[in-house]
Scaffold this motif. Structure first.
Motif, PDB file in Angstrom:
ATOM      1  N   ALA A 107       0.743  -1.180   0.017  1.00  0.00           N
ATOM      2  CA  ALA A 107       0.103  -0.068   0.119  1.00  0.00           C
ATOM      3  C   ALA A 107       0.993   1.168  -0.111  1.00  0.00           C
ATOM      4  O   ALA A 107       0.617   2.211  -0.478  1.00  0.00           O
ATOM      5  CB  ALA A 107      -0.996   0.056   1.013  1.00  0.00           C
ATOM      6  N   ASP A 108       1.893   1.141   0.553  1.00  0.00           N
ATOM      7  CA  ASP A 108       2.777   2.407   0.869  1.00  0.00           C
ATOM      8  C   ASP A 108       3.379   2.883  -0.538  1.00  0.00           C
ATOM      9  O   ASP A 108       3.576   3.609  -1.016  1.00  0.00           O
ATOM     10  CB  ASP A 108       4.058   2.132   1.863  1.00  0.00           C
ATOM     11  CG  ASP A 108       3.400   2.244   3.354  1.00  0.00           C
ATOM     12  OD1 ASP A 108       2.300   2.876   3.481  1.00  0.00           O
ATOM     13  OD2 ASP A 108       4.243   1.739   4.246  1.00  0.00           O
ATOM     14  N   GLU A 109       3.789   1.541  -1.271  1.00  0.00           N
ATOM     15  CA  GLU A 109       4.412   1.601  -2.713  1.00  0.00           C
ATOM     16  C   GLU A 109       3.464   2.263  -3.597  1.00  0.00           C
ATOM     17  O   GLU A 109       3.951   3.229  -4.348  1.00  0.00           O
ATOM     18  CB  GLU A 109       5.015   0.375  -3.258  1.00  0.00           C
ATOM     19  CG  GLU A 109       6.296  -0.172  -2.326  1.00  0.00           C
ATOM     20  CD  GLU A 109       6.609  -1.547  -2.784  1.00  0.00           C
ATOM     21  OE1 GLU A 109       7.711  -1.684  -2.851  1.00  0.00           O
ATOM     22  OE2 GLU A 109       5.838  -2.297  -2.966  1.00  0.00           O
ATOM     23  N   ALA A 110       2.245   1.837  -3.567  1.00  0.00           N
ATOM     24  CA  ALA A 110       1.225   2.205  -4.332  1.00  0.00           C
ATOM     25  C   ALA A 110       0.697   3.620  -4.189  1.00  0.00           C
ATOM     26  O   ALA A 110       0.473   4.446  -5.047  1.00  0.00           O
ATOM     27  CB  ALA A 110      -0.094   1.461  -4.245  1.00  0.00           C
ATOM     28  N   LEU A 111       0.667   4.194  -2.806  1.00  0.00           N
ATOM     29  CA  LEU A 111       0.288   5.446  -2.449  1.00  0.00           C
ATOM     30  C   LEU A 111       1.410   6.472  -2.925  1.00  0.00           C
ATOM     31  O   LEU A 111       1.248   7.539  -3.455  1.00  0.00           O
ATOM     32  CB  LEU A 111       0.298   5.604  -1.096  1.00  0.00           C
ATOM     33  CG  LEU A 111      -0.839   5.156  -0.502  1.00  0.00           C
ATOM     34  CD1 LEU A 111      -1.095   5.170   1.111  1.00  0.00           C
ATOM     35  CD2 LEU A 111      -2.266   5.944  -0.982  1.00  0.00           C
ATOM     36  N   ALA A 112       2.650   5.851  -2.753  1.00  0.00           N
ATOM     37  CA  ALA A 112       4.061   6.740  -3.290  1.00  0.00           C
ATOM     38  C   ALA A 112       3.960   7.203  -4.743  1.00  0.00           C
ATOM     39  O   ALA A 112       3.967   8.120  -5.135  1.00  0.00           O
ATOM     40  CB  ALA A 112       5.220   5.977  -2.840  1.00  0.00           C
ATOM     41  N   ILE A 113       3.474   6.125  -5.765  1.00  0.00           N
ATOM     42  CA  ILE A 113       3.384   6.244  -7.192  1.00  0.00           C
ATOM     43  C   ILE A 113       2.135   7.287  -7.573  1.00  0.00           C
ATOM     44  O   ILE A 113       2.645   8.112  -8.174  1.00  0.00           O
ATOM     45  CB  ILE A 113       3.121   4.766  -7.794  1.00  0.00           C
ATOM     46  CG1 ILE A 113       4.493   4.114  -7.428  1.00  0.00           C
ATOM     47  CG2 ILE A 113       2.667   4.931  -9.136  1.00  0.00           C
ATOM     48  CD1 ILE A 113       4.335   2.404  -7.834  1.00  0.00           C
ATOM     49  N   ALA A 114       1.248   6.728  -6.697  1.00  0.00           N
ATOM     50  CA  ALA A 114       0.016   7.936  -6.772  1.00  0.00           C
ATOM     51  C   ALA A 114       0.303   9.426  -6.503  1.00  0.00           C
ATOM     52  O   ALA A 114      -0.186  10.228  -7.236  1.00  0.00           O
ATOM     53  CB  ALA A 114      -1.378   7.481  -6.154  1.00  0.00           C
ATOM     54  N   ARG A 115       0.884   9.307  -5.364  1.00  0.00           N
ATOM     55  CA  ARG A 115       1.487  10.906  -5.110  1.00  0.00           C
ATOM     56  C   ARG A 115       2.095  11.538  -6.076  1.00  0.00           C
ATOM     57  O   ARG A 115       1.984  12.652  -6.491  1.00  0.00           O
ATOM     58  CB  ARG A 115       2.150  11.024  -3.721  1.00  0.00           C
ATOM     59  CG  ARG A 115       0.868  10.777  -2.503  1.00  0.00           C
ATOM     60  CD  ARG A 115       1.743  10.841  -1.218  1.00  0.00           C
ATOM     61  NE  ARG A 115       0.899  10.871  -0.164  1.00  0.00           N
ATOM     62  CZ  ARG A 115       0.823   9.437   0.709  1.00  0.00           C
ATOM     63  NH1 ARG A 115       1.542   8.739   0.408  1.00  0.00           N
ATOM     64  NH2 ARG A 115      -0.185   9.276   1.690  1.00  0.00           N
ATOM     65  N   ALA A 116       3.350  10.728  -6.646  1.00  0.00           N
ATOM     66  CA  ALA A 116       4.170  11.159  -7.598  1.00  0.00           C
ATOM     67  C   ALA A 116       3.133  11.693  -8.877  1.00  0.00           C
ATOM     68  O   ALA A 116       3.587  12.854  -9.408  1.00  0.00           O
ATOM     69  CB  ALA A 116       5.260  10.107  -7.879  1.00  0.00           C
ATOM     70  N   ALA A 117       2.443  10.568  -9.362  1.00  0.00           N
ATOM     71  CA  ALA A 117       1.569  10.921 -10.307  1.00  0.00           C
ATOM     72  C   ALA A 117       0.597  12.402 -10.267  1.00  0.00           C
ATOM     73  O   ALA A 117       0.900  13.087 -11.124  1.00  0.00           O
ATOM     74  CB  ALA A 117       0.776  10.008 -10.664  1.00  0.00           C
ATOM     75  N   LEU A 118       0.264  12.365  -8.916  1.00  0.00           N
ATOM     76  CA  LEU A 118      -0.675  13.796  -8.816  1.00  0.00           C
ATOM     77  C   LEU A 118       0.280  15.099  -8.739  1.00  0.00           C
ATOM     78  O   LEU A 118      -0.153  16.065  -9.348  1.00  0.00           O
ATOM     79  CB  LEU A 118      -1.220  13.426  -7.594  1.00  0.00           C
ATOM     80  CG  LEU A 118      -2.519  12.773  -7.562  1.00  0.00           C
ATOM     81  CD1 LEU A 118      -2.857  12.338  -5.934  1.00  0.00           C
ATOM     82  CD2 LEU A 118      -3.624  13.229  -8.244  1.00  0.00           C
ATOM     83  N   ARG A 119       1.355  14.916  -8.394  1.00  0.00           N
ATOM     84  CA  ARG A 119       2.219  16.134  -8.520  1.00  0.00           C
ATOM     85  C   ARG A 119       2.820  16.522  -9.492  1.00  0.00           C
ATOM     86  O   ARG A 119       2.750  17.616 -10.230  1.00  0.00           O
ATOM     87  CB  ARG A 119       3.786  15.895  -7.469  1.00  0.00           C
ATOM     88  CG  ARG A 119       3.580  16.059  -5.923  1.00  0.00           C
ATOM     89  CD  ARG A 119       4.971  16.084  -5.425  1.00  0.00           C
ATOM     90  NE  ARG A 119       5.412  14.641  -5.482  1.00  0.00           N
ATOM     91  CZ  ARG A 119       5.550  13.712  -4.609  1.00  0.00           C
ATOM     92  NH1 ARG A 119       4.537  13.678  -3.675  1.00  0.00           N
ATOM     93  NH2 ARG A 119       6.176  12.668  -5.018  1.00  0.00           N
ATOM     94  N   LEU A 120       3.004  15.359 -10.592  1.00  0.00           N
ATOM     95  CA  LEU A 120       2.895  15.518 -11.992  1.00  0.00           C
ATOM     96  C   LEU A 120       2.048  16.233 -12.851  1.00  0.00           C
ATOM     97  O   LEU A 120       2.356  16.850 -13.551  1.00  0.00           O
ATOM     98  CB  LEU A 120       3.684  14.360 -12.764  1.00  0.00           C
ATOM     99  CG  LEU A 120       4.920  13.723 -12.322  1.00  0.00           C
ATOM    100  CD1 LEU A 120       5.298  12.452 -12.899  1.00  0.00           C
ATOM    101  CD2 LEU A 120       6.066  14.820 -12.560  1.00  0.00           C
ATOM    102  N   ALA A 121       0.816  15.906 -12.406  1.00  0.00           N
ATOM    103  CA  ALA A 121      -0.372  16.261 -13.151  1.00  0.00           C
ATOM    104  C   ALA A 121      -0.575  17.755 -12.908  1.00  0.00           C
ATOM    105  O   ALA A 121      -1.449  18.461 -13.532  1.00  0.00           O
ATOM    106  CB  ALA A 121      -1.391  15.562 -12.591  1.00  0.00           C
ATOM    107  N   ARG A 122       0.155  18.596 -11.988  1.00  0.00           N
ATOM    108  CA  ARG A 122      -0.341  19.795 -11.758  1.00  0.00           C
ATOM    109  C   ARG A 122       0.137  20.719 -12.595  1.00  0.00           C
ATOM    110  O   ARG A 122       0.849  20.844 -13.434  1.00  0.00           O
ATOM    111  CB  ARG A 122       0.459  20.294 -10.344  1.00  0.00           C
ATOM    112  CG  ARG A 122      -0.269  19.855  -9.057  1.00  0.00           C
ATOM    113  CD  ARG A 122       0.330  20.232  -7.935  1.00  0.00           C
ATOM    114  NE  ARG A 122      -0.489  19.684  -6.820  1.00  0.00           N
ATOM    115  CZ  ARG A 122      -0.231  19.919  -5.486  1.00  0.00           C
ATOM    116  NH1 ARG A 122       0.540  21.187  -5.398  1.00  0.00           N
ATOM    117  NH2 ARG A 122      -1.026  19.505  -4.594  1.00  0.00           N
TER     118      ARG A 122
END
Length: 122
Positions: A107-122
């Protein structure tokens, strides 16, 4: 209608993003119901003590996301597609969770990936 969206002038988050995310949060939580009329750009800018262009940018981004709609001189309103947007986001999150689980990611790895993707989407 008086609308208070907190804007912290000392924050590293730009004011338009604070307004955009504050309104998006209220719309997605249902605190601002579908059909609710939003304050005018100038009215909200005056209330918050920030430039009208800042509010206009936040409203534009909310409109592009389908959370609000502008009806010309009638003003801006919470859009019914906001409900649909939230539903689609939940479905995408469920799909993402299933895929990352199948790949054996924590779950931690999946959340880290999602957070990184959200930062890139800004």
């Amino acid at each position: 209608m008086r609308m208070i969206v907190p804007v912290d002038s000392s924050s590293s988050v730009p004011p338009f993003e604070q307004v955009r995310s504050g309104l998006a949060e209220r719309i997605n939580s249902g605190a601002l119901a579908v059909g609710t009329k939003l304050p005018t750009v100038r009215g909200l800018a005056e209330e918050l003590g920030i430039a009208p262009n800042t509010i206009a940018r936040a409203y534009r981004e909310l409109e592009e996301a389908g959370l609000i709609e502008t009806r010309g001189r009638a003003g801006s309103f919470v859009a019914s597609s906001g409900d649909e947007s939230l539903s689609r986001a939940r479905e995408a999150a469920q799909t993402y969770a299933a895929v990352t689980r199948a790949l054996g990611l924590s779950a931690d790895e999946a959340l880290a990936i999602a957070r990184a993707a959200l930062r890139l989407a800004r």
